[in-house]
Design a protein around this motif. Structure first.
Motif, PDB file in Angstrom:
ATOM      1  N   ALA A  22    -109.594  30.725  43.588  1.00  0.00           N
ATOM      2  CA  ALA A  22    -108.865  31.734  44.380  1.00  0.00           C
ATOM      3  C   ALA A  22    -109.039  33.120  43.769  1.00  0.00           C
ATOM      4  CB  ALA A  22    -107.391  31.364  44.475  1.00  0.00           C
ATOM      5  N   LEU A  23    -108.981  33.197  42.441  1.00  0.00           N
ATOM      6  CA  LEU A  23    -109.202  34.477  41.762  1.00  0.00           C
ATOM      7  C   LEU A  23    -110.616  34.980  42.020  1.00  0.00           C
ATOM      8  CD1 LEU A  23    -108.663  36.785  39.757  1.00  0.00           C
ATOM      9  CD2 LEU A  23    -109.180  35.166  37.910  1.00  0.00           C
ATOM     10  N   ALA A  51    -100.469  27.585  37.116  1.00  0.00           N
ATOM     11  CA  ALA A  51    -101.105  28.782  37.657  1.00  0.00           C
ATOM     12  C   ALA A  51    -102.222  29.214  36.729  1.00  0.00           C
ATOM     13  CB  ALA A  51    -100.086  29.902  37.801  1.00  0.00           C
ATOM     14  N   GLY A  92    -103.944  32.201  47.859  1.00  0.00           N
ATOM     15  CA  GLY A  92    -103.844  31.630  46.521  1.00  0.00           C
ATOM     16  C   GLY A  92    -103.264  32.550  45.473  1.00  0.00           C
ATOM     17  N   ALA A  93    -102.851  33.758  45.850  1.00  0.00           N
ATOM     18  CA  ALA A  93    -102.254  34.686  44.879  1.00  0.00           C
ATOM     19  C   ALA A  93    -100.779  34.345  44.693  1.00  0.00           C
ATOM     20  CB  ALA A  93    -102.405  36.128  45.358  1.00  0.00           C
ATOM     21  N   TYR A  94    -100.385  34.093  43.456  1.00  0.00           N
ATOM     22  CA  TYR A  94     -98.998  33.765  43.146  1.00  0.00           C
ATOM     23  C   TYR A  94     -98.216  34.971  42.648  1.00  0.00           C
ATOM     24  CZ  TYR A  94     -99.967  28.717  43.394  1.00  0.00           C
ATOM     25  OH  TYR A  94    -100.292  27.450  43.795  1.00  0.00           O
ATOM     26  N   ALA A 117    -104.664  42.300  47.144  1.00  0.00           N
ATOM     27  CA  ALA A 117    -104.001  41.304  46.284  1.00  0.00           C
ATOM     28  C   ALA A 117    -102.714  40.799  46.929  1.00  0.00           C
ATOM     29  CB  ALA A 117    -103.702  41.904  44.915  1.00  0.00           C
ATOM     30  N   TRP A 134    -102.716  32.938  39.892  1.00  0.00           N
ATOM     31  CA  TRP A 134    -103.450  32.395  41.022  1.00  0.00           C
ATOM     32  C   TRP A 134    -103.303  30.883  41.105  1.00  0.00           C
ATOM     33  CZ3 TRP A 134    -105.692  35.909  44.208  1.00  0.00           C
ATOM     34  CH2 TRP A 134    -105.745  37.225  43.710  1.00  0.00           C
ATOM     35  N   GLU A 135    -103.471  30.386  42.292  1.00  0.00           N
ATOM     36  CA  GLU A 135    -103.444  28.948  42.538  1.00  0.00           C
ATOM     37  C   GLU A 135    -104.553  28.246  41.763  1.00  0.00           C
ATOM     38  OE1 GLU A 135    -103.037  26.965  46.695  1.00  0.00           O
ATOM     39  OE2 GLU A 135    -105.152  27.529  46.394  1.00  0.00           O
ATOM     40  N   GLU A 175    -108.727  29.061  39.668  1.00  0.00           N
ATOM     41  CA  GLU A 175    -109.775  30.000  39.270  1.00  0.00           C
ATOM     42  C   GLU A 175    -110.622  30.383  40.486  1.00  0.00           C
ATOM     43  OE1 GLU A 175    -113.387  30.430  36.007  1.00  0.00           O
ATOM     44  OE2 GLU A 175    -112.206  28.590  36.061  1.00  0.00           O
ATOM     45  N   SER A 215    -102.153  39.038  36.870  1.00  0.00           N
ATOM     46  CA  SER A 215    -102.006  38.284  38.114  1.00  0.00           C
ATOM     47  C   SER A 215    -101.997  36.786  37.827  1.00  0.00           C
ATOM     48  CB  SER A 215    -103.127  38.631  39.099  1.00  0.00           C
ATOM     49  OG  SER A 215    -104.395  38.385  38.526  1.00  0.00           O
ATOM     50  N   PHE A 271    -111.022  36.368  45.518  1.00  0.00           N
ATOM     51  CA  PHE A 271    -110.423  37.706  45.592  1.00  0.00           C
ATOM     52  C   PHE A 271    -111.363  38.752  44.988  1.00  0.00           C
ATOM     53  CE2 PHE A 271    -108.196  40.881  42.982  1.00  0.00           C
ATOM     54  CZ  PHE A 271    -107.619  41.647  43.984  1.00  0.00           C
TER      55      PHE A 271
END
Length: 126
Positions: free
Chosen positions: A78-79, A18, A52-54, A47, A73-74, A76, A71, A82
Motif C-alpha cells: 500500500a505504501l 501496521a 491502505g493508509a492508516y 495521502a 500503512w496496511e 508495504e 505514516s 502511494f
C-alpha cells in the motif's frame, strides 16, 4: 508551518499490524524548501485518501530546510502504491535534485499503538 496532525484516512483494524514509514528530508537551499512546500498540499490530499493508509503526519521547518513525514500503512505494498502514483510520484522525482540529506526508516507496529510518536520516529531516523 506547524506539524500537521495525525490524520486517519482508514481506521485500522484492532489487533492488526501496521507498516510504519518515517522520512527526513533536508533540502540544499531555501529555494528547495519552498519547492517542497509548494508540492506538499497535493501529496497531503493524496495521502488522505490513499487505499491502505492508516494515518499520516508531517513536520516542517522550512527555514531550516528540513521536513519529516510519518505514516502508517496496511502493508508495504500500500505504501509503495502511494509512492508510485498520484502527486507523490512527480513530486519525489522533481525534488530529488533539491535534497542534501534524505533518511528513511520502516518498521512494524501493532495498530493499537497508532499513532506512532514523533519521538519514536526521530529516534529511528538517527
Amino acid at each position: 508551518m506547524p506539524t500537521l496532525p495525525w490524520t486517519v484516512p482508514d481506521t485500522p483494524p484492532a489487533g492488526a499490524e501496521a507498516h510504519v514509514f518515517a522520512s527526513r528530508f533536508e533540502t540544499r537551499t531555501l529555494w528547495g524548501a519552498l519547492r517542497f512546500l509548494v508540492r506538499t498540499p497535493a501529496v497531503w490530499r493524496q495521502a488522505g485518501r490513499a487505499p491502505g493508509a492508516y494515518g499520516a503526519s508531517l513536520r516542517a521547518q522550512p527555514l531550516r530546510r528540513t521536513f519529516w513525514t510519518l505514516s502508517a500503512w496496511e502493508s508495504e505494498a500500500a505504501l509503495k502504491d502511494f509512492a508510485r502514483s498520484g502527486a507523490h510520484r512527480p513530486a519525489s522525482r522533481t525534488l530529488a535534485a533539491q535534497m542534501r540529506d534524505v533518511r528513511f526508516a520502516t518498521w512494524r507496529t501493532p495498530t493499537d499503538e497508532l499513532p506512532v510518536s514523533w519521538e519514536e520516529a526521530t529516534r529511528r531516523l538517527t
